[in-house]
Structures are given as structure tokens and as C-alpha cells.
Write a protein that holds these residues in place. Sequence first.
Motif, PDB file in Angstrom:
ATOM      1  N   LEU A 272       0.822  -1.210   0.000  1.00 11.80           N
ATOM      2  CA  LEU A 272       0.000   0.000   0.000  1.00 11.80           C
ATOM      3  C   LEU A 272       0.853   1.255   0.000  1.00 11.80           C
ATOM      4  O   LEU A 272       0.533   2.232  -0.684  1.00 11.80           O
ATOM      5  N   ARG A 273       1.942   1.257   0.759  1.00  9.86           N
ATOM      6  CA  ARG A 273       2.837   2.424   0.794  1.00  9.86           C
ATOM      7  C   ARG A 273       3.481   2.666  -0.565  1.00  9.86           C
ATOM      8  O   ARG A 273       3.833   3.803  -0.894  1.00  9.86           O
ATOM      9  N   ALA A 274       3.631   1.623  -1.351  1.00  6.94           N
ATOM     10  CA  ALA A 274       4.261   1.747  -2.668  1.00  6.94           C
ATOM     11  C   ALA A 274       3.336   2.408  -3.697  1.00  6.94           C
ATOM     12  O   ALA A 274       3.806   2.843  -4.744  1.00  6.94           O
ATOM     13  N   ILE A 275       2.058   2.499  -3.398  1.00  9.97           N
ATOM     14  CA  ILE A 275       1.102   3.117  -4.316  1.00  9.97           C
ATOM     15  C   ILE A 275       1.040   4.605  -3.999  1.00  9.97           C
ATOM     16  O   ILE A 275       0.895   5.004  -2.843  1.00  9.97           O
ATOM     17  N   SER A 276       1.134   5.433  -5.021  1.00 10.20           N
ATOM     18  CA  SER A 276       1.084   6.882  -4.813  1.00 10.20           C
ATOM     19  C   SER A 276      -0.285   7.298  -4.278  1.00 10.20           C
ATOM     20  O   SER A 276      -1.281   6.574  -4.425  1.00 10.20           O
ATOM     21  N   ALA A 277      -0.326   8.469  -3.677  1.00 13.28           N
ATOM     22  CA  ALA A 277      -1.601   9.011  -3.186  1.00 13.28           C
ATOM     23  C   ALA A 277      -2.586   9.165  -4.337  1.00 13.28           C
ATOM     24  O   ALA A 277      -3.781   8.887  -4.183  1.00 13.28           O
ATOM     25  N   ILE A 278      -2.088   9.568  -5.491  1.00  9.29           N
ATOM     26  CA  ILE A 278      -2.963   9.725  -6.663  1.00  9.29           C
ATOM     27  C   ILE A 278      -3.474   8.354  -7.113  1.00  9.29           C
ATOM     28  O   ILE A 278      -4.639   8.216  -7.500  1.00  9.29           O
ATOM     29  N   GLY A 279      -2.648   7.329  -7.030  1.00  7.59           N
ATOM     30  CA  GLY A 279      -3.083   5.971  -7.360  1.00  7.59           C
ATOM     31  C   GLY A 279      -4.166   5.487  -6.421  1.00  7.59           C
ATOM     32  O   GLY A 279      -5.161   4.887  -6.853  1.00  7.59           O
TER      33      GLY A 279
END
Length: 133
Positions: free
Chosen positions: A13-20
Motif C-alpha cells: 500500500l505504501r508503494a502506491i502513490s496518493a494519486i493511485g
Amino acid sequence: MNYFEPHLTPDELRAISAIGLAHMGDAVYETLVRTWLCVHGKATGKELHRTTIALVCAQKQAELAQRVLPQLTEEELAVYKRGRNANVHAMPRSATPAQYHAATGLECLMGWLYLRGDKERAEQLFRAMMEEE
């Protein structure tokens, strides 16, 4: 991976950008709105689309986010703020920057909850948002 029932780890989850996360959350939130409208018979035909648009626009999402902010855990609030503070490049003219950022925060939170497999919490927050509608 079961894409209908995702359960990502905290590291994933941390690897996914906020926009993602907001991109995912936009779809989750709109699905909940559409389900809510159908179940409650709030609109039919053309009005169904208009009502959906009214509930998923940035202004309304920002308003509804304010209802649940006091109920968020520290971790959820951090995710909301991550989305709210994301660097967005395009903003609709129909919303203020503050409204758009708050809506992005809400979408980020909904996407994060969905992708971590916590649909129950997403449902709980959605119900709290829709109580007065």
C-alpha cells in the motif's frame, strides 16, 4: 491476486502513490453511491445519473469528508492527509482548491481501505457520510 477481494500488505500500500489510491478510491466511492441510490430508490432513469454526479462531485465529497474526519483513526487520518496534500495537476473549475484536495483525501482513504481488504470500514464510513442524505 483476487482483484475482487484485494488484500495488499502495508508495504504494498505504501508503494502506491496518493494519486493511485485516490484513483482506486474514486471508483470505490462511486460504486457505493450508485449502490446506495439503487437500494434506497432515490432516483430512477435520467435522474439517477444526475443524482450520482451530484454526490460524487468534489464539493459534495469535501462536505461528506467533514462528517467522518472526527471518526478516523490516526492511521486513517494520515492516509486522508496524504491524499489531501497530493500534488494534483488538474482541478475542476466547479470546485475550490480546498474542496478538491479534501475530495482527493477522501478518495485516497477509500482506495486505501479497499485495497487493504477493509471493506467493512469503508462501508462504515460511507454509512456515516450518507446518514443525512
